[in-house]
Design a protein around this motif. Sequence first.
Motif, PDB file in Angstrom:
ATOM      1  N   LYS A  54      37.120  43.455  34.721  1.00  0.00           N
ATOM      2  CA  LYS A  54      36.399  44.206  33.699  1.00  0.00           C
ATOM      3  C   LYS A  54      37.085  44.104  32.344  1.00  0.00           C
ATOM      4  O   LYS A  54      36.427  43.935  31.307  1.00  0.00           O
ATOM      5  N   ASN A  55      38.417  44.169  32.344  1.00  0.00           N
ATOM      6  CA  ASN A  55      39.154  44.115  31.086  1.00  0.00           C
ATOM      7  C   ASN A  55      39.271  42.698  30.527  1.00  0.00           C
ATOM      8  O   ASN A  55      39.347  42.511  29.310  1.00  0.00           O
ATOM      9  N   LEU A  56      39.282  41.712  31.412  1.00  0.00           N
ATOM     10  CA  LEU A  56      39.447  40.337  30.955  1.00  0.00           C
ATOM     11  C   LEU A  56      38.211  39.786  30.239  1.00  0.00           C
ATOM     12  O   LEU A  56      38.245  38.673  29.718  1.00  0.00           O
ATOM     13  N   GLN A  57      37.135  40.566  30.190  1.00  0.00           N
ATOM     14  CA  GLN A  57      35.971  40.133  29.426  1.00  0.00           C
ATOM     15  C   GLN A  57      36.297  40.027  27.939  1.00  0.00           C
ATOM     16  O   GLN A  57      35.576  39.353  27.186  1.00  0.00           O
ATOM     17  N   TYR A  58      37.410  40.662  27.518  1.00  0.00           N
ATOM     18  CA  TYR A  58      37.802  40.628  26.117  1.00  0.00           C
ATOM     19  C   TYR A  58      38.784  39.492  25.817  1.00  0.00           C
ATOM     20  O   TYR A  58      39.248  39.368  24.689  1.00  0.00           O
TER      21      TYR A  58
END
Length: 215
Positions: free
Chosen positions: A138-142
Amino acid sequence: MKGFVLVLGCLIAIQNAQGWRNFNRGRSKGGNLGLPAGDAVRGSESEKVTTEWFTQYLDHFNPNDGRTWKQRYYVNDQYTSKRRDVAFLMIGGEGEASIEWMTKGAWINYAKKFNAICFQLEHRYYGKSHPTSDLSTKNLQYLTSQQALADLAFFIDEMNKKHELSKNVKWIAFGGSYPGSLAAWARQKYPHLVYGAMSASGPLLAKVNFSGEKL
């Protein structure tokens, strides 16, 4: 400034062979270039390099998301002139940024010649620049090149103000490999901010399941 870019390009071409050998010798699995080659730096030079933190947006493309994080960067302003009209930016990539690059390497020789203030911005999610608390999917989408390019644009705009650079300041972006791509893309995407770019071995053409090629 056309002459400035031409001279800089010639200097880069002259040192290209040596730089490529250093690149191959120093490159590690993580993609970073390792430490710059050259003689030991005098203490007076290294003492003038500062480590600072920049408040960066997590998502540059969602106006409803105001979350921020601290991005690490280095500054060396000992070579700049009173005009403060030339700025060099070394773009961080898939590895931790190194303060060693702030006083050594070909780009520092260029900085001395053209009286540039030097910056090195660490890439989001690498080194000590942590936008999120963990590396969940979820966080690595950034973690995208688009977000990284927007990081560069916002950083340049804010550094112009913070360091009171000339309104006609010429920013030159430097990068090798993936950061080389970012340097070229930054010049293309933000021509009003990036005057020129030195892109070394940038993989500009995307390939599916790219595993690399030996020279």
